[in-house]
Structure formats: structure tokens, C-alpha cells
Scaffold this motif. Structure first.
Motif, PDB file in Angstrom:
ATOM      1  N   ALA A   6     -10.607  33.794  15.885  1.00  0.00           N
ATOM      2  CA  ALA A   6     -11.185  34.837  16.728  1.00  0.00           C
ATOM      3  C   ALA A   6     -11.459  36.095  15.908  1.00  0.00           C
ATOM      4  O   ALA A   6     -10.574  36.618  15.245  1.00  0.00           O
ATOM      5  CB  ALA A   6     -10.246  35.159  17.879  1.00  0.00           C
ATOM      6  N   PHE A  65     -15.637  33.262  18.402  1.00  0.00           N
ATOM      7  CA  PHE A  65     -14.764  32.284  17.774  1.00  0.00           C
ATOM      8  C   PHE A  65     -15.501  31.581  16.655  1.00  0.00           C
ATOM      9  O   PHE A  65     -16.608  31.096  16.826  1.00  0.00           O
ATOM     10  CB  PHE A  65     -14.258  31.259  18.792  1.00  0.00           C
ATOM     11  CG  PHE A  65     -13.216  30.347  18.227  1.00  0.00           C
ATOM     12  CD1 PHE A  65     -11.908  30.771  18.114  1.00  0.00           C
ATOM     13  CD2 PHE A  65     -13.548  29.086  17.775  1.00  0.00           C
ATOM     14  CE1 PHE A  65     -10.933  29.948  17.587  1.00  0.00           C
ATOM     15  CE2 PHE A  65     -12.585  28.250  17.243  1.00  0.00           C
ATOM     16  CZ  PHE A  65     -11.270  28.677  17.150  1.00  0.00           C
ATOM     17  N   ASN A  72      -7.078  32.693  31.934  1.00  0.00           N
ATOM     18  CA  ASN A  72      -7.202  31.239  31.985  1.00  0.00           C
ATOM     19  C   ASN A  72      -5.815  30.654  32.127  1.00  0.00           C
ATOM     20  O   ASN A  72      -4.852  31.179  31.620  1.00  0.00           O
ATOM     21  CB  ASN A  72      -7.970  30.658  30.790  1.00  0.00           C
ATOM     22  CG  ASN A  72      -7.214  30.706  29.502  1.00  0.00           C
ATOM     23  OD1 ASN A  72      -6.360  31.555  29.305  1.00  0.00           O
ATOM     24  ND2 ASN A  72      -7.523  29.817  28.601  1.00  0.00           N
ATOM     25  N   ILE A  96     -12.240  35.395  24.197  1.00  0.00           N
ATOM     26  CA  ILE A  96     -13.389  34.699  23.604  1.00  0.00           C
ATOM     27  C   ILE A  96     -14.601  34.891  24.489  1.00  0.00           C
ATOM     28  O   ILE A  96     -14.557  34.665  25.697  1.00  0.00           O
ATOM     29  CB  ILE A  96     -13.088  33.178  23.429  1.00  0.00           C
ATOM     30  CG1 ILE A  96     -11.857  32.959  22.564  1.00  0.00           C
ATOM     31  CG2 ILE A  96     -14.293  32.447  22.879  1.00  0.00           C
ATOM     32  CD1 ILE A  96     -11.984  33.430  21.145  1.00  0.00           C
ATOM     33  N   LEU A  98      -4.135  25.951  24.313  1.00  0.00           N
ATOM     34  CA  LEU A  98      -5.573  26.025  24.541  1.00  0.00           C
ATOM     35  C   LEU A  98      -6.013  27.371  25.123  1.00  0.00           C
ATOM     36  O   LEU A  98      -7.155  27.525  25.487  1.00  0.00           O
ATOM     37  CB  LEU A  98      -6.020  24.892  25.475  1.00  0.00           C
ATOM     38  CG  LEU A  98      -5.823  23.478  24.968  1.00  0.00           C
ATOM     39  CD1 LEU A  98      -6.246  22.476  26.030  1.00  0.00           C
ATOM     40  CD2 LEU A  98      -6.596  23.242  23.690  1.00  0.00           C
ATOM     41  N   ARG A  99      -5.120  28.335  25.204  1.00  0.00           N
ATOM     42  CA  ARG A  99      -5.491  29.637  25.758  1.00  0.00           C
ATOM     43  C   ARG A  99      -6.606  30.265  24.926  1.00  0.00           C
ATOM     44  O   ARG A  99      -6.659  30.102  23.721  1.00  0.00           O
ATOM     45  CB  ARG A  99      -4.286  30.562  25.796  1.00  0.00           C
ATOM     46  CG  ARG A  99      -3.273  30.103  26.831  1.00  0.00           C
ATOM     47  CD  ARG A  99      -2.319  31.230  27.149  1.00  0.00           C
ATOM     48  NE  ARG A  99      -1.486  30.874  28.256  1.00  0.00           N
ATOM     49  CZ  ARG A  99      -1.800  31.104  29.525  1.00  0.00           C
ATOM     50  NH1 ARG A  99      -2.923  31.681  29.818  1.00  0.00           N
ATOM     51  NH2 ARG A  99      -0.984  30.760  30.481  1.00  0.00           N
ATOM     52  N   SER A 100      -7.465  31.016  25.613  1.00  0.00           N
ATOM     53  CA  SER A 100      -8.624  31.566  24.917  1.00  0.00           C
ATOM     54  C   SER A 100      -9.006  32.962  25.396  1.00  0.00           C
ATOM     55  O   SER A 100     -10.172  33.309  25.407  1.00  0.00           O
ATOM     56  CB  SER A 100      -9.807  30.605  25.104  1.00  0.00           C
ATOM     57  OG  SER A 100     -10.045  30.429  26.485  1.00  0.00           O
ATOM     58  N   GLN A 101      -8.022  33.783  25.786  1.00  0.00           N
ATOM     59  CA  GLN A 101      -8.343  35.121  26.274  1.00  0.00           C
ATOM     60  C   GLN A 101      -9.133  35.896  25.229  1.00  0.00           C
ATOM     61  O   GLN A 101      -8.804  35.899  24.050  1.00  0.00           O
ATOM     62  CB  GLN A 101      -7.060  35.911  26.610  1.00  0.00           C
ATOM     63  CG  GLN A 101      -6.432  35.524  27.907  1.00  0.00           C
ATOM     64  CD  GLN A 101      -5.469  34.367  27.743  1.00  0.00           C
ATOM     65  OE1 GLN A 101      -5.170  33.943  26.651  1.00  0.00           O
ATOM     66  NE2 GLN A 101      -5.005  33.847  28.857  1.00  0.00           N
TER      67      GLN A 101
END
Length: 166
Positions: free
Chosen positions: A133, A127, A148, A160, A155-158
Motif C-alpha cells: 500500500a 496497492f 471491511n 485501498i 485479507l483486510r484492505s482499509q
């Protein structure tokens, strides 16, 4: 002479009265200060206990989540979501995530499997604040966020990589 004795007695009584008044005033002030300090310490102790309590519940949830991950070899998306959904948003917890360790030799297979899970292209990413990303360069190992569950969907961050160099 009698007048002098009367004035002396009057002056002595006035001095004793003034001394007692000063002493009582100082004692009352000291007592009030002690009570104020005691109330402050009690309030501070109660506040500290509330702060500790707000951290203890999420830590209990983290411990339970850790035991879940250790007890099963492979974490599936439905099981993860079912387990963490009731915990998100409680006690100030914004979300839980699962970031498995992926060795470089397992990266392609992991990305294919994650793409099937998410039904869209999935890649291990670094990131960058400026560009967002970006596909992560080759490294020996990765810890990409696979699942997550957060209370704020933005705020999802799949994908990363939590192990990415800063």
C-alpha cells in the motif's frame, strides 16, 4: 427335397431368431443410452440449481447491505460490523466492505476522520504488488475501503482505493 425344405425352414428360423436378437440388443442399447442421458441431464439440472442457490443467498445479503447504506446517510463502524458479522463466512462469502466516494476536496477530512475511527494513521492508498500500500496520488475522486469485515483477517484492505487506475 424334404431335406431342402427342412434346411430352408431351419435357416429361415435361424435368420429370424438372429434378426430378433440383433433388434432386441440394439433396442436395449438405445434404451440404456436414453436412460443414461436422462440421468445425466437430471444430475446436471440439480447441480445447476445448487450453484444458482449458492449465489442467490449472498446476492440477497448484498441487496440488504445496499439498502442499509441507502437508508442511512452516514455508515458508522459499529453498525456496519454488527450488520455484516453474521453474514460473513456463510454461503462462501469471504467478507463485505464499504468504500464511500470521496472527492479530492474531501480527502484530508476523510483521512482524519478514518484515522480517528481506526485509532491509527489512515490514508487513501493504491496497492502495488511489489511494494504494498502506497499513499494514493491526487485524483478527482476516490473509493477507499473504509470498513471491511472478512472471515480471514489477513485479507483486510482499509484505505485501498478501489477506483485506482491499474
Amino acid at each position: 427335397m424334404r431335406s431342402l425344405v427342412r434346411w430352408s425352414v431351419l435357416l429361415l428360423v435361424a435368420c429370424i431368431g438372429l434378426s430378433l436378437t440383433v433388434w432386441v440388443t440394439l433396442e436395449l442399447r438405445r434404451s440404456a443410452q436414453a436412460q443414461l442421458e436422462q440421468r445425466f441431464q437430471q444430475a446436471a439440472r440439480e447441480r445447476a440449481e445448487r450453484i444458482v442457490a449458492t449465489f442467490e443467498e449472498p446476492l440477497t445479503h448484498f441487496d440488504a447491505l445496499q439498502r442499509l447504506f441507502r437508508s442511512v446517510g452516514k455508515i458508522e463502524k459499529p453498525a456496519f460490523e454488527e450488520f455484516v458479522e453474521p453474514l460473513v463466512g456463510r454461503s462462501g462469502v469471504l467478507g463485505f466492505g464499504w468504500a464511500p466516494r470521496v472527492d479530492a476536496s474531501e480527502r484530508k477530512a476523510f483521512e482524519r476522520q478514518a484515522s480517528r475511527i481506526w485509532e491509527r494513521e489512515f490514508f487513501i492508498a493504491d496497492f502495488d504488488d511489489a511494494t504494498g500500500a502506497l499513499r494514493a496520488p491526487e485524483r478527482a475522486q476516490y473509493f477507499p475501503v473504509l470498513f471491511n469485515d472478512v472471515s480471514q483477517r489477513r485479507l483486510r484492505s482499509q484505505g485501498i482505493d478501489l477506483f485506482a487506475p491499474q
